[in-house]
Design an enzyme around this catalytic site. Structure first.
Site, PDB file in Angstrom:
ATOM      1  N   GLU A  62       8.577 -11.307  28.755  1.00  0.00           N
ATOM      2  CA  GLU A  62       7.476 -10.390  28.495  1.00  0.00           C
ATOM      3  C   GLU A  62       6.267 -10.838  29.303  1.00  0.00           C
ATOM      4  O   GLU A  62       6.204 -11.969  29.793  1.00  0.00           O
ATOM      5  CB  GLU A  62       7.141 -10.309  27.006  1.00  0.00           C
ATOM      6  CG  GLU A  62       8.033  -9.340  26.254  1.00  0.00           C
ATOM      7  CD  GLU A  62       7.498  -8.987  24.888  1.00  0.00           C
ATOM      8  OE1 GLU A  62       6.501  -9.604  24.463  1.00  0.00           O
ATOM      9  OE2 GLU A  62       8.074  -8.095  24.233  1.00  0.00           O
ATOM     10  N   SER A 120       2.065 -12.054  17.550  1.00  0.00           N
ATOM     11  CA  SER A 120       1.498 -11.596  16.272  1.00  0.00           C
ATOM     12  C   SER A 120       2.506 -11.693  15.132  1.00  0.00           C
ATOM     13  O   SER A 120       2.168 -12.146  14.028  1.00  0.00           O
ATOM     14  CB  SER A 120       0.981 -10.167  16.405  1.00  0.00           C
ATOM     15  OG  SER A 120       1.985  -9.311  16.900  1.00  0.00           O
ATOM     16  N   ASP A 157      -8.557  -2.284   5.261  1.00  0.00           N
ATOM     17  CA  ASP A 157      -8.902  -2.421   3.841  1.00  0.00           C
ATOM     18  C   ASP A 157      -9.179  -3.869   3.441  1.00  0.00           C
ATOM     19  O   ASP A 157     -10.147  -4.154   2.728  1.00  0.00           O
ATOM     20  CB  ASP A 157      -7.767  -1.875   2.966  1.00  0.00           C
ATOM     21  CG  ASP A 157      -7.394  -0.445   3.314  1.00  0.00           C
ATOM     22  OD1 ASP A 157      -8.163   0.214   4.035  1.00  0.00           O
ATOM     23  OD2 ASP A 157      -6.331   0.015   2.867  1.00  0.00           O
ATOM     24  N   GLY A 160       9.101  -7.579  20.367  1.00  0.00           N
ATOM     25  CA  GLY A 160       9.857  -8.743  19.972  1.00  0.00           C
ATOM     26  C   GLY A 160       8.998  -9.811  19.325  1.00  0.00           C
ATOM     27  O   GLY A 160       7.838  -9.596  18.984  1.00  0.00           O
ATOM     28  N   HIS A 168      -4.488  -1.489  19.741  1.00  0.00           N
ATOM     29  CA  HIS A 168      -3.194  -2.046  19.340  1.00  0.00           C
ATOM     30  C   HIS A 168      -3.296  -3.180  18.336  1.00  0.00           C
ATOM     31  O   HIS A 168      -2.612  -3.181  17.327  1.00  0.00           O
ATOM     32  CB  HIS A 168      -2.458  -2.525  20.589  1.00  0.00           C
ATOM     33  CG  HIS A 168      -1.063  -3.011  20.339  1.00  0.00           C
ATOM     34  ND1 HIS A 168      -0.099  -2.228  19.748  1.00  0.00           N
ATOM     35  CD2 HIS A 168      -0.473  -4.208  20.613  1.00  0.00           C
ATOM     36  CE1 HIS A 168       1.033  -2.911  19.662  1.00  0.00           C
ATOM     37  NE2 HIS A 168       0.831  -4.113  20.166  1.00  0.00           N
ATOM     38  N   LYS A 189       0.827  -1.209   0.000  1.00  0.00           N
ATOM     39  CA  LYS A 189       0.000   0.000   0.000  1.00  0.00           C
ATOM     40  C   LYS A 189       0.860   1.258   0.000  1.00  0.00           C
ATOM     41  O   LYS A 189       0.514   2.257  -0.644  1.00  0.00           O
ATOM     42  CB  LYS A 189      -0.918  -0.019   1.222  1.00  0.00           C
ATOM     43  CG  LYS A 189      -1.905   1.129   1.303  1.00  0.00           C
ATOM     44  CD  LYS A 189      -2.800   0.946   2.531  1.00  0.00           C
ATOM     45  CE  LYS A 189      -3.811   2.040   2.691  1.00  0.00           C
ATOM     46  NZ  LYS A 189      -4.673   1.841   3.881  1.00  0.00           N
ATOM     47  N   ALA A 217       6.365  -2.542  15.253  1.00  0.00           N
ATOM     48  CA  ALA A 217       6.392  -3.441  16.417  1.00  0.00           C
ATOM     49  C   ALA A 217       7.708  -3.278  17.173  1.00  0.00           C
ATOM     50  O   ALA A 217       8.783  -3.418  16.596  1.00  0.00           O
ATOM     51  CB  ALA A 217       6.217  -4.883  15.968  1.00  0.00           C
ATOM     52  N   HIS A 236      -3.222  -1.881  23.896  1.00  0.00           N
ATOM     53  CA  HIS A 236      -1.921  -1.960  24.557  1.00  0.00           C
ATOM     54  C   HIS A 236      -1.977  -1.091  25.806  1.00  0.00           C
ATOM     55  O   HIS A 236      -2.412   0.063  25.744  1.00  0.00           O
ATOM     56  CB  HIS A 236      -0.807  -1.480  23.635  1.00  0.00           C
ATOM     57  CG  HIS A 236       0.554  -1.889  24.089  1.00  0.00           C
ATOM     58  ND1 HIS A 236       1.169  -1.313  25.175  1.00  0.00           N
ATOM     59  CD2 HIS A 236       1.411  -2.831  23.626  1.00  0.00           C
ATOM     60  CE1 HIS A 236       2.351  -1.874  25.353  1.00  0.00           C
ATOM     61  NE2 HIS A 236       2.523  -2.796  24.420  1.00  0.00           N
TER      62      HIS A 236
END
Length: 524
Positions: free
Chosen positions: A118, A395, A225, A49, A355, A35, A46, A246
């Protein structure tokens, strides 16, 4: 209508680039559509990690990772998807991203990636490149894509719609045939023209929709989109109520929100109220700041509501006692200094922000959607991995794993099957007597969409708020659709059309689900 290609990949983040490279490695001719300029996707934003393969002494396992994902997903995860990612993902991260592409992850004393912790992870398994991991991954992917002889890159094109039969067939008798995807209509803002690009297989990897919310960590191009195009083509869409916020973004009034990575809390950063008191013990006494994101976001929201303050605070003093902040978190430190904030001396003001979208186009373990000819991977897809709430750092790995699987499945289909004749498909038609576009109208409509979703379909929801939002946006949707058919196309208009449709999908799903689960929280 352009001549057909074997594989069309829409979107050039980690999912799209991984899919393109995987298929191209197998000899498939690929057209990859970005795009913006290549590298401008949400992947590059991001910070924290990606789940990698830690050394044996960390005591990690696929079972332990799967359990963490399931716990964060609040009982709504698809177990097979969780198992696939847990077993394949960490190895693929190491072999493909680090060993093949050379992503510069931070290394330990042994010269291999040094994993960190994390929130809600039971082991130190997160590969990182300072606090700009996504940018490092995207840069390596972009370089590989540009060099690959089997990939033709098309930059700066906007998705208008998927080409489908019978929707776009010139023959009326094709209405009796099943819906099938044959490529996409693409808009070039530099020429104002729309081209129809036919493809034997299409992979949708267009990313998320965070820009629909007033406060977001996403770039302005994250307008849904691909989700909107898939919905208009009649693909099955699920779990649209699950939009993850987030917990910690840098709060500066009147400025865009800057994400403050999960790794800060993973390394010991503490949440404080204005009085300097830690408050997570009231909401998650066992996990404290390392609780799942939905829990932490609601805790901050509740503290703000009770105190009347516009933000909470993140204290980096415990992190600074062990680590060099400038060395480990240079992006965040630069953002703070730009606002005259010194994390060494004062806690950072923070607010939650939209997020990650946990719903999307439903796909199977190989990325197949409900429409033949169409695959999906990355944030636009719903694999079932995240359930009702995403575990941190899954993700990017999901985009990688399903990018590979969708490419493999599409490649097999290209080699093993003979596609039905799509017949004559319609070229794109512009309005015969278009009206002039008024950018002020588009800007005002966006303001209404973003503020409505934030206020009525945000961190805390109720039937009354959702009904009000649905009513307000119902009339706006009709105005936008009429505007779309009467004015010349532009990127801004296409994004607005996608945005209002995705906003309504979120609202309808949230209204239909009265149960609080994961990141969908109903106070009624």
């Amino acid at each position: 209508m352009k001549d057909g290609v074997d594989l069309l990949v829409l979107g050039a983040g980690i999912a799209g680039c991984s899919a393109a490279l995987r298929a191209a490695d197998q000899g498939i001719s690929v057209v990859l559509v970005a795009k913006d300029e290549l590298g401008g996707s949400n992947t590059a934003w991001a910070q924290g990690g990606i789940i990698g393969q830690p050394p044996p002494e960390e005591g990690d396992s696929a079972d332990l990772l799967a359990a963490d994902i399931e716990a964060a997903g609040a009982g709504l995860c698809r177990s097979a998807a969780v198992r696939q990612l847990a077993e394949e993902g960490p190895k693929l991260c190491r072999s493909f991203l680090w060993e093949r592409l050379g992503v510069p992850f931070d290394l330990g004393t042994g010269g291999t990636p040094d994993p960190t912790a994390e929130a809600a992870h039971s082991a130190r398994r997160i590969y990182h490149a300072k606090d700009a991991t996504g940018l490092a991954i995207q840069t390596a992917l972009s370089e590989a894509v540009r060099k690959h002889p089997n990939i033709r890159l098309r930059e700066g094109l906007c998705l208008v719609d998927l080409i489908t039969s019978p929707h776009h067939s010139l023959s009326p008798v094709r209405v009796y045939e099943p819906i099938r995807v044959h490529g996409a209509y693409l808009f070039d803002p530099t020429t104002g023209e729309v081209e129809g690009l036919l493809a034997r297989r299409t992979i949708l990897a267009t990313g998320g929709l965070g820009y629909l919310y007033l406060h977001t960590t996403n770039p302005p191009g994250a307008t849904g989109d691909g989700l909107a195009a898939a919905y208009r083509a009649s693909a099955r869409i699920v779990n649209c109520e699950y939009l993850q916020f987030h917990p910690t973004t840098l709060y500066v009034p009147g400025k865009p929100r800057t994400l403050l990575t999960e790794a800060l809390r993973g390394e010991g950063a503490q949440l404080l109220n204005r009085k300097g008191e830690r408050f997570m013990s009231k909401y998650a006494p066992d996990q404290m700041e390392l609780a799942p994101r939905d829990v932490v976001s609601r805790a901050i929201f509740q503290e703000m509501a009770v105190s009347g303050e516009s933000c909470a605070y993140l204290d980096l003093a415990p992190v600074a006692a062990r680590l060099d902040l400038d060395e480990h978190f240079p992006t965040i430190m630069a953002a703070c200094r730009a606002e005259d904030i010194d994390p060494h001396r004062h806690p950072i003001p923070v607010v939650p922000a939209a997020h990650y979208f946990c719903g999307g186009v439903l796909v199977d373990l190989e990325g197949r959607t409900s429409l033949p000819g169409l695959f999906a991977a990355g944030e636009v897809a719903c694999t079932g991995l995240h359930g009702a709430n995403r575990l941190a750092s899954t993700s990017l790995l999901e985009g990688l794993v399903w990018g590979f699987h969708s490419a493999d499945a599409a490649t097999r289909e290209l080699r093993e099957t003979v596609d039905p004749d799509p017949g004559e498909l319609a070229a794109w038609r512009m309005p015969e007597e278009p009206e002039e576009t008024d950018p002020l109208l588009i800007d005002q409509d966006w303001r209404l969409i973003r503020s409505t979703l934030w206020n009525y379909a945000g961190i805390v929801r109720s039937s009354a708020r959702l009904e009000r939002a649905r009513s307000d946006l119902h009339y706006l949707a009709h105005r936008i659709e009429r505007f779309y058919h009467q004015t010349p196309l532009s990127r801004e208009l296409l994004e607005l059309r996608s945005g209002i449709l995705c906003a309504r999908l979120i609202l309808n799903a949230a209204l239909q689900n009265p149960e609080s689960r994961g990141c969908h929280y109903r106070i009624d």
